[in-house]
Motif scaffolding. Structure first.
Motif, PDB file in Angstrom:
ATOM      1  N   ALA A 156       0.701  -1.301  -0.054  1.00 11.81           N
ATOM      2  CA  ALA A 156       0.085   0.117  -0.158  1.00 11.81           C
ATOM      3  C   ALA A 156       0.831   1.258   0.058  1.00 11.81           C
ATOM      4  CB  ALA A 156      -0.970   0.011   1.419  1.00 11.81           C
ATOM      5  N   GLU A 157       2.085   1.181   0.597  1.00 12.93           N
ATOM      6  CA  GLU A 157       2.935   2.358   0.729  1.00 12.93           C
ATOM      7  C   GLU A 157       3.495   2.917  -0.612  1.00 12.93           C
ATOM      8  OE1 GLU A 157       5.453  -0.734   2.488  1.00 12.93           O
ATOM      9  OE2 GLU A 157       3.351  -0.269   2.561  1.00 12.93           O
ATOM     10  N   LYS A 158       3.487   2.115  -1.652  1.00 14.06           N
ATOM     11  CA  LYS A 158       4.068   2.134  -2.782  1.00 14.06           C
ATOM     12  C   LYS A 158       2.893   2.437  -4.124  1.00 14.06           C
ATOM     13  CE  LYS A 158       8.033  -0.697  -2.150  1.00 14.06           C
ATOM     14  NZ  LYS A 158       8.786  -2.026  -2.819  1.00 14.06           N
ATOM     15  N   ALA A 159       1.586   2.713  -3.508  1.00 19.62           N
ATOM     16  CA  ALA A 159       0.582   2.658  -4.601  1.00 19.62           C
ATOM     17  C   ALA A 159       0.561   4.090  -4.623  1.00 19.62           C
ATOM     18  CB  ALA A 159      -0.704   2.241  -3.998  1.00 19.62           C
ATOM     19  N   GLU A 160      -0.163   4.696  -6.003  1.00 15.88           N
ATOM     20  CA  GLU A 160      -0.600   6.098  -6.111  1.00 15.88           C
ATOM     21  C   GLU A 160      -2.109   6.054  -6.332  1.00 15.88           C
ATOM     22  OE1 GLU A 160       1.556   7.096  -9.794  1.00 15.88           O
ATOM     23  OE2 GLU A 160       3.583   6.956  -8.805  1.00 15.88           O
ATOM     24  N   PHE A 161      -2.202   7.058  -5.694  1.00 16.60           N
ATOM     25  CA  PHE A 161      -4.061   7.297  -5.726  1.00 16.60           C
ATOM     26  C   PHE A 161      -4.544   8.777  -6.204  1.00 16.60           C
ATOM     27  CE2 PHE A 161      -3.181   4.650  -1.703  1.00 16.60           C
ATOM     28  CZ  PHE A 161      -3.834   3.585  -2.429  1.00 16.60           C
ATOM     29  N   ASN A 162      -5.576   9.082  -6.521  1.00 16.10           N
ATOM     30  CA  ASN A 162      -5.656  10.424  -7.104  1.00 16.10           C
ATOM     31  C   ASN A 162      -7.017  10.748  -6.210  1.00 16.10           C
ATOM     32  OD1 ASN A 162      -6.602  12.748  -8.539  1.00 16.10           O
ATOM     33  ND2 ASN A 162      -6.499  11.556 -10.260  1.00 16.10           N
ATOM     34  N   GLN A 163      -6.505  11.462  -5.139  1.00 15.52           N
ATOM     35  CA  GLN A 163      -7.734  11.888  -4.168  1.00 15.52           C
ATOM     36  C   GLN A 163      -8.693  10.637  -3.625  1.00 15.52           C
ATOM     37  OE1 GLN A 163     -10.156  15.245  -5.176  1.00 15.52           O
ATOM     38  NE2 GLN A 163      -8.350  16.130  -6.344  1.00 15.52           N
ATOM     39  N   PRO A 164      -7.999   9.947  -2.620  1.00 19.53           N
ATOM     40  CA  PRO A 164      -8.585   8.975  -1.931  1.00 19.53           C
ATOM     41  C   PRO A 164      -9.514   9.563  -1.105  1.00 19.53           C
ATOM     42  CG  PRO A 164      -6.231   9.142  -1.040  1.00 19.53           C
ATOM     43  CD  PRO A 164      -6.405   9.914  -2.267  1.00 19.53           C
ATOM     44  N   ILE A 165     -10.818   9.821  -1.449  1.00 21.96           N
ATOM     45  CA  ILE A 165     -11.629  10.647  -0.602  1.00 21.96           C
ATOM     46  C   ILE A 165     -12.372   9.934   0.409  1.00 21.96           C
ATOM     47  CG2 ILE A 165     -13.755  10.401  -2.121  1.00 21.96           C
ATOM     48  CD1 ILE A 165     -13.735  13.471  -2.529  1.00 21.96           C
ATOM     49  N   CYS A 166     -12.709   8.729   0.390  1.00 24.16           N
ATOM     50  CA  CYS A 166     -13.348   7.949   1.574  1.00 24.16           C
ATOM     51  C   CYS A 166     -12.865   6.802   1.795  1.00 24.16           C
ATOM     52  CB  CYS A 166     -14.822   7.867   1.230  1.00 24.16           C
ATOM     53  SG  CYS A 166     -16.009   7.128   2.338  1.00 24.16           S
ATOM     54  N   ILE A 167     -12.916   6.167   2.876  1.00 25.04           N
ATOM     55  CA  ILE A 167     -12.329   4.878   3.506  1.00 25.04           C
ATOM     56  C   ILE A 167     -13.314   4.219   4.102  1.00 25.04           C
ATOM     57  CG2 ILE A 167      -9.965   5.236   2.872  1.00 25.04           C
ATOM     58  CD1 ILE A 167     -10.136   5.888   6.257  1.00 25.04           C
ATOM     59  N   ALA A 168     -13.531   2.701   4.074  1.00 21.82           N
ATOM     60  CA  ALA A 168     -14.433   2.107   4.971  1.00 21.82           C
ATOM     61  C   ALA A 168     -13.578   0.616   5.269  1.00 21.82           C
ATOM     62  CB  ALA A 168     -15.692   1.782   4.036  1.00 21.82           C
ATOM     63  N   LEU A 169     -13.855   0.142   6.581  1.00 19.61           N
ATOM     64  CA  LEU A 169     -13.349  -1.270   6.662  1.00 19.61           C
ATOM     65  C   LEU A 169     -14.475  -2.149   6.448  1.00 19.61           C
ATOM     66  CD1 LEU A 169     -11.419  -0.334   9.983  1.00 19.61           C
ATOM     67  CD2 LEU A 169     -10.467  -0.638   7.721  1.00 19.61           C
ATOM     68  N   SER A 170     -14.197  -3.448   6.274  1.00 16.18           N
ATOM     69  CA  SER A 170     -14.947  -4.569   6.154  1.00 16.18           C
ATOM     70  C   SER A 170     -15.552  -4.952   7.535  1.00 16.18           C
ATOM     71  CB  SER A 170     -14.222  -5.774   5.360  1.00 16.18           C
ATOM     72  OG  SER A 170     -13.189  -6.225   6.071  1.00 16.18           O
ATOM     73  N   SER A 171     -16.477  -5.662   7.762  1.00 17.75           N
ATOM     74  CA  SER A 171     -16.974  -6.046   8.957  1.00 17.75           C
ATOM     75  C   SER A 171     -16.110  -6.694   9.898  1.00 17.75           C
ATOM     76  CB  SER A 171     -18.130  -6.705   9.130  1.00 17.75           C
ATOM     77  OG  SER A 171     -18.350  -7.877   8.420  1.00 17.75           O
ATOM     78  N   ASP A 172     -15.016  -7.488   9.226  1.00 17.20           N
ATOM     79  CA  ASP A 172     -14.093  -8.344  10.005  1.00 17.20           C
ATOM     80  C   ASP A 172     -12.791  -7.765  10.100  1.00 17.20           C
ATOM     81  OD1 ASP A 172     -13.058  -8.462   7.306  1.00 17.20           O
ATOM     82  OD2 ASP A 172     -13.459 -10.530   7.025  1.00 17.20           O
ATOM     83  N   GLU A 173     -12.733  -6.234   9.451  1.00 16.58           N
ATOM     84  CA  GLU A 173     -11.555  -5.441   9.503  1.00 16.58           C
ATOM     85  C   GLU A 173     -10.565  -5.997   8.806  1.00 16.58           C
ATOM     86  OE1 GLU A 173     -10.779  -3.453  13.071  1.00 16.58           O
ATOM     87  OE2 GLU A 173     -12.721  -2.623  13.361  1.00 16.58           O
ATOM     88  N   LYS A 174     -10.645  -6.739   7.791  1.00 17.49           N
ATOM     89  CA  LYS A 174      -9.439  -7.652   7.137  1.00 17.49           C
ATOM     90  C   LYS A 174      -9.313  -6.778   5.760  1.00 17.49           C
ATOM     91  CE  LYS A 174      -9.859 -12.319   8.947  1.00 17.49           C
ATOM     92  NZ  LYS A 174     -10.228 -13.775   8.708  1.00 17.49           N
ATOM     93  N   SER A 175     -10.282  -5.635   5.439  1.00 15.93           N
ATOM     94  CA  SER A 175     -10.328  -5.168   4.152  1.00 15.93           C
ATOM     95  C   SER A 175     -10.352  -3.727   4.389  1.00 15.93           C
ATOM     96  CB  SER A 175     -10.832  -5.843   3.263  1.00 15.93           C
ATOM     97  OG  SER A 175     -10.593  -7.168   2.879  1.00 15.93           O
ATOM     98  N   MET A 176      -9.614  -2.929   3.632  1.00 15.48           N
ATOM     99  CA  MET A 176     -10.116  -1.436   3.569  1.00 15.48           C
ATOM    100  C   MET A 176     -10.332  -0.960   2.425  1.00 15.48           C
ATOM    101  SD  MET A 176      -7.700   2.201   4.489  1.00 15.48           S
ATOM    102  CE  MET A 176      -7.672   1.568   6.162  1.00 15.48           C
ATOM    103  N   TYR A 177     -11.475  -0.578   2.203  1.00 13.70           N
ATOM    104  CA  TYR A 177     -12.050   0.095   0.669  1.00 13.70           C
ATOM    105  C   TYR A 177     -11.767   1.717   0.704  1.00 13.70           C
ATOM    106  CZ  TYR A 177     -14.007  -4.524   0.571  1.00 13.70           C
ATOM    107  OH  TYR A 177     -14.229  -5.950   0.316  1.00 13.70           O
ATOM    108  N   LEU A 178     -11.235   2.068  -0.501  1.00 11.32           N
ATOM    109  CA  LEU A 178     -11.176   3.224  -0.802  1.00 11.32           C
ATOM    110  C   LEU A 178     -11.936   3.796  -2.044  1.00 11.32           C
ATOM    111  CD1 LEU A 178      -8.314   1.934   0.021  1.00 11.32           C
ATOM    112  CD2 LEU A 178      -7.151   4.178  -0.402  1.00 11.32           C
ATOM    113  N   ALA A 179     -12.456   5.072  -1.887  1.00 18.19           N
ATOM    114  CA  ALA A 179     -12.977   5.554  -3.013  1.00 18.19           C
ATOM    115  C   ALA A 179     -11.984   6.541  -3.555  1.00 18.19           C
ATOM    116  CB  ALA A 179     -14.346   6.418  -2.503  1.00 18.19           C
TER     117      ALA A 179
END
Length: 365
Positions: A156-179
């Motif tokens: 993740a620290e090597k990824a490039e984003f273009n305004q990651p404006i919103c984040i959410a965790l899955s219910s088991d907190e094993k995944s993070m989703y980014l808009a």
């Protein structure tokens, strides 16, 4: 007759007592926003999102002009956890949270199972940041800070984003989703491997076809993302004026909104209920509905998956500041950007952004 009249008055009084009510939580004060004062007497600057820890403490972020992460404790006292109030980006490495600089924070998520770590969508810095409130550390989490699209399959620290404006965790907190709105994609970080991949969107602008794999379909502009207990991922589109859902097998479909800016349609089919520049969504676990900050309509609305209908939760549709301490449907708001349900009380908290305040809807008893 007098007896019947008295009974009628009692019934009316009971009905009034049972009604939901709007209550001020923070903001509206004429102070300078200093720490250590009652939140209702403080001056807030563009609150954009609200979340809670396991104990029920309130956390929120301030957008342009505020650039801070702040906390309201059980006694209603306000403190700043991170941010100098100055726009910038000085935390490529771990640093002291009070000395951190942000640029356009739009959203936050408090980890319930991860030791209370607070993840921040530092959108205009093209980063996701992590705050440890106990040690008062701010840490880089995802994104190089460079605007772009890169890093799928990489850490993740090597990824490039273009305004990651919103984040959410899955219910088991094993995944993070980014808009990842500028890339017209929803990205996902596997929190065990810390690797990034594309979850939905091709990078092209367009309306996705129902029933098709989300990875193969275009998106208009994914502004917000949220997950339910069943593994569904909801995607809200600002300029698309629509709510979409990706099911557990990765198929996407539109569930609310007409695709054109408008208002109304409450109480009927969600696909016939227009929205106007909606900015945020969150799941109400009590009834598994989707709360929507319908920002340019100055309203909070609710999509109900079981009936596929839309309901009005709060707001007259008129921009203003009136209606506190009254009926939520008579509340005037100024472009609300955040909405979230308190994990213990079930009360709905609203970041009423242009009014520089946070309010809540208390449930009638």
């Amino acid at each position: 007759m007098r007896f019947l009249f008295s009974i009628g008055l009692l019934l009316l009084a009971a009905s009034a007592m049972a009604a939901d009510k709007v209550v001020l939580v923070a903001g509206g004060g004429d102070g300078d926003g200093d720490d250590g004062i009652e939140a209702t007497k403080a001056k807030l600057v563009q609150p954009f999102a609200v979340d809670f820890d396991k104990a029920g403490n309130i956390y929120y972020v301030e957008m342009a002009g505020g650039e801070r992460l702040r906390k309201i404790d059980a006694k209603g006292i306000l403190t700043t956890l991170a941010g100098t109030g100055k726009k910038g980006d000085n935390t490529e490495t771990q640093t002291s949270a009070p000395k951190a600089e942000f640029n356009g924070m739009h959203n936050l998520i408090v980890s319930k199972d991860g030791g209370g770590i607070i993840y921040l969508a530092d959108a205009f810095n093209n980063r996701i940041r992590a705050c440890d409130p106990w040690r008062k550390h701010m840490m880089p989490f995802a994104g190089t800070g460079k605007k772009g699209f890169a890093g799928d399959g990489e850490p993740a620290e090597k990824a490039e984003f273009n305004q990651p404006i919103c984040i959410a965790l899955s219910s088991d907190e094993k995944s993070m989703y980014l808009a990842d709105i500028g890339n017209r994609r929803v990205r996902v970080i596997d929190l065990e491997t810390r690797k990034v991949s594309t979850f939905a969107g091709t990078g092209k602008a367009g309306v996705p076809k129902d029933g098709e794999p989300a990875k193969d379909q275009p998106l208009v502009d994914p502004r917000a993302v949220s997950t339910d207990q069943e593994g569904n991922v909801y995607i809200l589109e600002r300029g698309g004026h629509a709510l979409r859902v990706v099911d557990k097998v990765g198929k996407i479909r539109t569930v609310a909104g007409t695709g054109k800016a408008g208002s109304g349609g409450n109480g009927g089919p969600a696909l016939k209920a227009p929205m106007n520049g909606p900015k945020f969504i969150s799941i109400d676990p009590a009834d598994n509905s989707v709360l929507i900050a319908d920002t340019e309509n100055h309203q909070i609305r609710r999509y109900i998956p079981k009936t596929e209908t839309m309901e009005l939760v709060a707001g007259t549709g008129k921009k203003g500041s009136g209606g506190l301490d009254g009926d939520p449907l008579k509340l005037e708001m100024g472009r609300p950007h955040g909405v979230c349900v308190h994990p213990k009380s079930g009360e709905i908290y609203i970041a009423d952004s242009d009014n520089n305040r946070i309010v809540k809807i208390t449930k009638g008893k």
